[in-house]
Motif scaffolding. Structure first.
Motif, PDB file in Angstrom:
ATOM      1  N   GLY A 110       0.982   5.325   0.445  1.00  0.00           N
ATOM      2  CA  GLY A 110       0.216   6.447   0.977  1.00  0.00           C
ATOM      3  C   GLY A 110       0.272   7.662   0.060  1.00  0.00           C
ATOM      4  O   GLY A 110       0.949   7.655  -0.973  1.00  0.00           O
ATOM      5  N   GLY A 111      -0.452   8.708   0.459  1.00  0.00           N
ATOM      6  CA  GLY A 111      -0.598   9.887  -0.381  1.00  0.00           C
ATOM      7  C   GLY A 111       0.704  10.582  -0.738  1.00  0.00           C
ATOM      8  O   GLY A 111       0.914  10.979  -1.889  1.00  0.00           O
ATOM      9  N   ARG A 152       6.810  14.883  14.808  1.00  0.00           N
ATOM     10  CA  ARG A 152       6.495  16.317  14.868  1.00  0.00           C
ATOM     11  C   ARG A 152       6.625  16.841  16.293  1.00  0.00           C
ATOM     12  O   ARG A 152       6.601  18.033  16.529  1.00  0.00           O
ATOM     13  CB  ARG A 152       5.096  16.570  14.314  1.00  0.00           C
ATOM     14  CG  ARG A 152       5.012  16.278  12.809  1.00  0.00           C
ATOM     15  CD  ARG A 152       3.601  16.081  12.348  1.00  0.00           C
ATOM     16  NE  ARG A 152       3.001  14.891  12.952  1.00  0.00           N
ATOM     17  CZ  ARG A 152       1.857  14.344  12.570  1.00  0.00           C
ATOM     18  NH1 ARG A 152       1.179  14.877  11.584  1.00  0.00           N
ATOM     19  NH2 ARG A 152       1.388  13.269  13.172  1.00  0.00           N
ATOM     20  N   THR A 179       5.235   4.402   3.271  1.00  0.00           N
ATOM     21  CA  THR A 179       4.834   5.760   3.646  1.00  0.00           C
ATOM     22  C   THR A 179       6.029   6.695   3.558  1.00  0.00           C
ATOM     23  O   THR A 179       6.951   6.443   2.768  1.00  0.00           O
ATOM     24  CB  THR A 179       4.161   5.709   5.048  1.00  0.00           C
ATOM     25  OG1 THR A 179       3.757   7.017   5.405  1.00  0.00           O
ATOM     26  CG2 THR A 179       5.060   5.130   6.121  1.00  0.00           C
ATOM     27  N   ASP A 180       6.031   7.774   4.338  1.00  0.00           N
ATOM     28  CA  ASP A 180       7.107   8.767   4.208  1.00  0.00           C
ATOM     29  C   ASP A 180       8.033   8.800   5.423  1.00  0.00           C
ATOM     30  O   ASP A 180       8.759   9.759   5.613  1.00  0.00           O
ATOM     31  CB  ASP A 180       6.516  10.161   3.932  1.00  0.00           C
ATOM     32  CG  ASP A 180       5.625  10.649   5.064  1.00  0.00           C
ATOM     33  OD1 ASP A 180       5.362   9.869   6.003  1.00  0.00           O
ATOM     34  OD2 ASP A 180       5.184  11.808   5.007  1.00  0.00           O
ATOM     35  N   LEU A 230       7.747   5.054  14.501  1.00  0.00           N
ATOM     36  CA  LEU A 230       8.772   5.679  15.331  1.00  0.00           C
ATOM     37  C   LEU A 230       8.329   5.638  16.789  1.00  0.00           C
ATOM     38  O   LEU A 230       7.135   5.549  17.078  1.00  0.00           O
ATOM     39  CB  LEU A 230       8.989   7.124  14.872  1.00  0.00           C
ATOM     40  CG  LEU A 230       9.311   7.246  13.377  1.00  0.00           C
ATOM     41  CD1 LEU A 230       9.277   8.699  12.930  1.00  0.00           C
ATOM     42  CD2 LEU A 230      10.673   6.632  13.079  1.00  0.00           C
ATOM     43  N   LYS A 266       0.867  -1.180   0.000  1.00  0.00           N
ATOM     44  CA  LYS A 266       0.000   0.000   0.000  1.00  0.00           C
ATOM     45  C   LYS A 266       0.903   1.230   0.000  1.00  0.00           C
ATOM     46  O   LYS A 266       1.860   1.298   0.788  1.00  0.00           O
ATOM     47  CB  LYS A 266      -0.911   0.001   1.223  1.00  0.00           C
ATOM     48  CG  LYS A 266      -1.767   1.268   1.374  1.00  0.00           C
ATOM     49  CD  LYS A 266      -1.195   2.249   2.358  1.00  0.00           C
ATOM     50  CE  LYS A 266      -1.914   3.580   2.384  1.00  0.00           C
ATOM     51  NZ  LYS A 266      -1.372   4.502   3.405  1.00  0.00           N
TER      52      LYS A 266
END
Ligand code: ADP
Ligand code: ASP
Ligand code: MG
Length: 439
Positions: free
Chosen positions: A9-10, A218, A207-208, A213, A7
């Motif tokens: 992601g965006g 953030r 994903t990115d 984690l 999959k």
């Protein structure tokens, strides 16, 4: 042949450069047969996800405003990708159909789903894979819950017809044929369903970030990657805000014992995080991860000798049930009981709830405090290490932060602390550094 389901992601499919990375990953291993795609996400921090652009178009149409400009921006995102990849593909007929549908007030979920639909058409063409529409293979029950029986039968049959295929994430069909989406981030769920239907050996979720984690990147700078995590730990962390994977994505693969590997499209050489049914490998950090969310309220009920009164808790929880409100935690003392709930859920009926609890539970006092953030400290290693709760509490207290609630799960693999929303970031950082610094 072994089958892997991937999959993306965006952000992994946000522009042509990302599509090229995705193709290189898919082509690197012939067992990577089925690919679930999200809608184009953000290319840079201020960018707007196509899904959000589609929701905007829906809102404009609902207000009977013109959608021309807003829709043209969506077309431009896709046309840019097609042109840069040099594909011989025109989406004009699709755009016309979707635009007309929005103008004629098509359902909100249908409108949102077109983000993954169009991106998957492009990805299928670019990879030379078949396109299997989720509309024909993923089904919901009348009440909106996922219809597993219908889905697995239909989807397995569709997949069996294609050696390699792309399936759009995020949506499926209602019994009457209309489109319904999962909640936001739901392409992760589609990926898990496809993995289950394909009897995959692994579900790779690209994903990115280079895996799950130990804390939200953030909030904590450069947190460590979790090498191995159990389904259960991941669900606890995902539910509490570690949004790298949708918490509902665990169920389909857990039932079939299919491991999940979270990987980074921008660093495919990184091993990522393995999500497994059980693990006897223990991290040197004692905790597996920490995550949290704001937006909670605590209802505190006081009554003398509450602990000896049979059925007291039930009376309180019954009130919440009558209002259709679920609760997160309910720590109790001898003469007090607190129930932690989402602020948004009680906001419309706060006074009515207080009144009912007073009456039904014959309470001495009932108060509601807002602005609570919950932090979950999760780890299968906690049970083997005495003093974990002490370290959590000391690390927060050392920063002069007041702890408003503590709850330890009976499975001894999670501790929940509540702090004021204004202390959330500092508390989470303090907990992370307590365990990682000492590792
Ligand atoms: P995708 O578009 O690939 O589905 P998401 O944006 O849904 O990706 O999820 C990945 C993001 O989740 C990361 O970029 C990161 O900012 C955020 N995130 C929050 N908590 C964590 C965590 N504990 N581990 C990894 N990522 C996290
Ligand atoms: N595109 C959808 C969203 O933004 C689904 C997903 O990305 O998983 O929520
Ligand atoms: Mg996501």
């Amino acid at each position: 042949m072994e089958t892997k389901v991937l999959k993306f992601g965006g952000s992994s499919l946000a522009d042509a450069a990302q599509f090229r990375k995705v193709a290189a990953i898919v082509r690197a291993d012939p067992s990577r047969r089925y690919v679930v795609a999200s809608a184009p996400g953000k290319r840079f921090p201020e960018d707007i996800k196509v899904t959000d652009m589609l929701y905007d178009c829906f809102d404009l149409a609902a207000r009977k405003e013109n959608i021309e400009d807003a829709f043209a921006k969506i077309e431009a995102r896709y046309n840019g990708i097609v042109a840069e990849l040099g594909l011989d593909l025109s989406l004009d007929a699709e755009f016309r159909k979707i635009r007309m549908a929005i103008e004629h007030h098509a359902g909100k979920d249908y409108v949102a789903s077109r983000g993954e639909y169009l991106n998957s058409l492009i990805l299928a063409r670019y990879l030379g894979f078949a396109f299997i529409d989720a509309e024909a293979g993923i089904f919901f029950n009348e009440n909106g819950t996922f219809d597993d029986k219908h889905t697995y039968k239909a989807l397995a049959a569709l997949l069996a017809e294609a050696e390699y295929a792309v399936v759009p994430g995020f949506y499926g069909s209602m019994p009457n044929g209309t489109i319904k989406t999962f909640s936001r981030g739901g392409s992760d769920v589609t990926g898990a369903i496809v993995a289950r239907a394909a009897e995959a050996s692994i579900y790779e979720n690209w994903t990115d970030v280079s895996g799950m984690l130990m804390a939200d990147p953030r909030i904590v700078e450069n947190p460590r990657v979790i090498e191995e995590i159990t389904y259960r730990e991941l669900r606890e962390l995902a539910y509490m805000g570690a949004t790298v994977m949708h918490e509902e994505a665990i169920f389909p693969v857990r039932e079939a014992c299919i491991p999940i590997n979270i990987r980074n499209t921008n660093a495919p050489e990184d091993p990522g995080t393995m999500i497994v049914p059980q693990s006897d490998r223990f991290s040197d950090t004692v905790i597996t991860g920490v995550a949290g969310r704001k937006g909670f309220s605590s209802i505190t009920i006081e009554k003398d000798r509450m602990n000896t009164e049979v059925g007291f808790g039930r009376k309180v929880l019954n009130v919440l049930e009558d209002f259709g409100i679920s609760f997160e935690h309910a720590p109790t003392g001898i003469d007090t009981m607190s129930v932690v709930v989402a602020t948004a859920a009680i906001a419309p009926c706060k006074d009515a709830i207080i009144g009912r609890i007073f009456r039904d539970a014959n309470a001495d006092s009932v108060t509601i405090e807002d602005d609570i953030a919950l932090i979950a400290i999760v780890g299968r290693g906690m049970v083997r290490n005495k003093g974990t709760a002490g370290r959590v509490l000391t690390s927060i207290a050392d920063r002069d932060i007041n702890i408003r609630m503590i709850d330890q799960g009976s499975g001894e693999n999670n501790i929940i602390v509540g702090v004021s929303e204004s202390d959330y970031t500092a508390a989470l950082q303090a907990i992370y550094h307590e365990f990682v610094r000492g590792a």
